[in-house]
Design a protein around this motif. Structure first.
Motif, PDB file in Angstrom:
ATOM      1  N   LYS A 183     -28.105  15.405  15.600  1.00 40.76           N
ATOM      2  CA  LYS A 183     -27.141  15.573  14.514  1.00 40.76           C
ATOM      3  C   LYS A 183     -26.866  14.212  13.892  1.00 40.76           C
ATOM      4  N   PRO A 184     -26.713  14.191  12.547  1.00 45.84           N
ATOM      5  CA  PRO A 184     -26.423  12.905  11.908  1.00 45.84           C
ATOM      6  C   PRO A 184     -25.057  12.370  12.340  1.00 45.84           C
ATOM      7  N   LEU A 185     -25.002  11.064  12.523  1.00 45.07           N
ATOM      8  CA  LEU A 185     -23.763  10.402  12.925  1.00 45.07           C
ATOM      9  C   LEU A 185     -23.588   9.162  12.059  1.00 45.07           C
ATOM     10  N   THR A 186     -22.470   9.091  11.363  1.00 48.28           N
ATOM     11  CA  THR A 186     -22.146   7.945  10.519  1.00 48.28           C
ATOM     12  C   THR A 186     -20.983   7.202  11.155  1.00 48.28           C
ATOM     13  N   ILE A 187     -21.166   5.903  11.358  1.00 41.86           N
ATOM     14  CA  ILE A 187     -20.127   5.082  11.974  1.00 41.86           C
ATOM     15  C   ILE A 187     -19.793   3.929  11.030  1.00 41.86           C
ATOM     16  N   ALA A 188     -18.511   3.735  10.779  1.00 38.00           N
ATOM     17  CA  ALA A 188     -18.052   2.616   9.954  1.00 38.00           C
ATOM     18  C   ALA A 188     -17.519   1.531  10.876  1.00 38.00           C
ATOM     19  N   HIS A 189     -17.970   0.301  10.631  1.00 32.68           N
ATOM     20  CA  HIS A 189     -17.543  -0.860  11.404  1.00 32.68           C
ATOM     21  C   HIS A 189     -16.816  -1.816  10.466  1.00 32.68           C
ATOM     22  N   LEU A 190     -15.643  -2.268  10.842  1.00 31.36           N
ATOM     23  CA  LEU A 190     -14.917  -3.246  10.043  1.00 31.36           C
ATOM     24  C   LEU A 190     -15.624  -4.600  10.156  1.00 31.36           C
ATOM     25  N   SER A 191     -15.892  -5.234   9.034  1.00 29.65           N
ATOM     26  CA  SER A 191     -16.560  -6.539   9.047  1.00 29.65           C
ATOM     27  C   SER A 191     -15.523  -7.655   9.153  1.00 29.65           C
ATOM     28  N   GLY A 192     -16.002  -8.857   9.406  1.00 35.92           N
ATOM     29  CA  GLY A 192     -15.107 -10.016   9.425  1.00 35.92           C
ATOM     30  C   GLY A 192     -14.420 -10.195   8.076  1.00 35.92           C
ATOM     31  N   LYS A 193     -15.190 -10.030   7.011  1.00 38.21           N
ATOM     32  CA  LYS A 193     -14.629 -10.118   5.662  1.00 38.21           C
ATOM     33  C   LYS A 193     -13.578  -9.038   5.443  1.00 38.21           C
ATOM     34  N   GLY A 194     -13.829  -7.844   5.963  1.00 39.65           N
ATOM     35  CA  GLY A 194     -12.876  -6.752   5.839  1.00 39.65           C
ATOM     36  C   GLY A 194     -11.582  -7.034   6.588  1.00 39.65           C
ATOM     37  N   ARG A 195     -11.711  -7.604   7.781  1.00 37.97           N
ATOM     38  CA  ARG A 195     -10.519  -7.954   8.567  1.00 37.97           C
ATOM     39  C   ARG A 195      -9.695  -9.014   7.831  1.00 37.97           C
ATOM     40  N   GLU A 196     -10.368 -10.009   7.280  1.00 36.14           N
ATOM     41  CA  GLU A 196      -9.663 -11.050   6.522  1.00 36.14           C
ATOM     42  C   GLU A 196      -8.958 -10.454   5.300  1.00 36.14           C
ATOM     43  N   ALA A 197      -9.635  -9.562   4.592  1.00 34.22           N
ATOM     44  CA  ALA A 197      -9.046  -8.929   3.413  1.00 34.22           C
ATOM     45  C   ALA A 197      -7.841  -8.077   3.804  1.00 34.22           C
ATOM     46  N   TRP A 198      -7.935  -7.367   4.921  1.00 39.61           N
ATOM     47  CA  TRP A 198      -6.834  -6.523   5.383  1.00 39.61           C
ATOM     48  C   TRP A 198      -5.613  -7.367   5.742  1.00 39.61           C
ATOM     49  N   ILE A 199      -5.836  -8.448   6.451  1.00 42.68           N
ATOM     50  CA  ILE A 199      -4.737  -9.344   6.832  1.00 42.68           C
ATOM     51  C   ILE A 199      -4.100  -9.953   5.585  1.00 42.68           C
ATOM     52  N   SER A 200      -4.916 -10.351   4.633  1.00 44.47           N
ATOM     53  CA  SER A 200      -4.410 -10.909   3.380  1.00 44.47           C
ATOM     54  C   SER A 200      -3.565  -9.873   2.634  1.00 44.47           C
ATOM     55  N   TYR A 201      -4.034  -8.645   2.609  1.00 43.79           N
ATOM     56  CA  TYR A 201      -3.288  -7.550   1.968  1.00 43.79           C
ATOM     57  C   TYR A 201      -1.928  -7.363   2.647  1.00 43.79           C
ATOM     58  N   LEU A 202      -1.926  -7.338   3.962  1.00 43.26           N
ATOM     59  CA  LEU A 202      -0.662  -7.175   4.692  1.00 43.26           C
ATOM     60  C   LEU A 202       0.293  -8.332   4.418  1.00 43.26           C
ATOM     61  N   ASP A 203      -0.232  -9.548   4.354  1.00 47.60           N
ATOM     62  CA  ASP A 203       0.600 -10.713   4.046  1.00 47.60           C
ATOM     63  C   ASP A 203       1.218 -10.590   2.658  1.00 47.60           C
ATOM     64  N   ARG A 204       0.435 -10.131   1.691  1.00 46.09           N
ATOM     65  CA  ARG A 204       0.964  -9.955   0.332  1.00 46.09           C
ATOM     66  C   ARG A 204       2.040  -8.875   0.294  1.00 46.09           C
ATOM     67  N   MET A 205       1.839  -7.801   1.039  1.00 47.13           N
ATOM     68  CA  MET A 205       2.844  -6.728   1.073  1.00 47.13           C
ATOM     69  C   MET A 205       4.137  -7.227   1.712  1.00 47.13           C
ATOM     70  N   ARG A 206       4.015  -8.019   2.796  1.00 48.90           N
ATOM     71  CA  ARG A 206       5.208  -8.588   3.437  1.00 48.90           C
ATOM     72  C   ARG A 206       5.966  -9.485   2.455  1.00 48.90           C
ATOM     73  N   ALA A 207       5.226 -10.288   1.690  1.00 53.85           N
ATOM     74  CA  ALA A 207       5.864 -11.187   0.723  1.00 53.85           C
ATOM     75  C   ALA A 207       6.596 -10.380  -0.359  1.00 53.85           C
ATOM     76  N   LEU A 208       5.993  -9.290  -0.809  1.00 52.30           N
ATOM     77  CA  LEU A 208       6.636  -8.434  -1.811  1.00 52.30           C
ATOM     78  C   LEU A 208       7.905  -7.784  -1.272  1.00 52.30           C
ATOM     79  N   LEU A 209       7.898  -7.514   0.013  1.00 53.30           N
ATOM     80  CA  LEU A 209       9.072  -6.878   0.651  1.00 53.30           C
ATOM     81  C   LEU A 209      10.075  -7.892   1.160  1.00 53.30           C
ATOM     82  N   GLY A 210       9.881  -9.145   0.820  1.00 56.25           N
ATOM     83  CA  GLY A 210      10.831 -10.168   1.223  1.00 56.25           C
ATOM     84  C   GLY A 210      10.679 -10.619   2.652  1.00 56.25           C
ATOM     85  N   GLY A 211       9.448 -10.583   3.161  1.00 50.92           N
ATOM     86  CA  GLY A 211       9.197 -11.066   4.517  1.00 50.92           C
ATOM     87  C   GLY A 211       9.588 -10.093   5.599  1.00 50.92           C
ATOM     88  N   ALA A 212       9.768  -8.842   5.244  1.00 53.95           N
ATOM     89  CA  ALA A 212      10.177  -7.828   6.223  1.00 53.95           C
ATOM     90  C   ALA A 212       9.153  -7.645   7.308  1.00 53.95           C
TER      91      ALA A 212
END
Length: 78
Positions: A49-78
């Motif tokens: 059976k076909p199996l598709t697996i998604a793996h988070l890349s290093g670039k993806g992890r960096e982008a995700w962390i950056s996104y979370l940091d921006r959201m925290r800044a928008l929320l006033g550091g919450a």
């Protein structure tokens, strides 16, 4: 991205269930994330059976962390 940031990788069925989206919707999102270099998509067969697996890349992890940091800044550091 949120789920993959913790799991590292997940198969298509698991991502679909957790995100509560259709096959088509998830496919489009994964393709865009793959094109951006945020995930690596592996396709193989398991028990014929076909199996598709998604793996988070290093670039993806960096982008995700950056996104979370921006959201925290928008929320006033919450």
């Amino acid at each position: 991205m949120a789920y993959l940031s913790g799991a590292g990788s997940a198969d298509f069925a698991d991502l679909k269930a957790r995100a509560r989206v259709t096959d088509g919707n998830l496919s489009v999102h994964l393709r865009k994330l793959e094109d951006a270099g945020y995930v690596r998509v592996e396709k193989k067969f398991q028990n014929r059976k076909p199996l598709t697996i998604a793996h988070l890349s290093g670039k993806g992890r960096e982008a995700w962390i950056s996104y979370l940091d921006r959201m925290r800044a928008l929320l006033g550091g919450a």
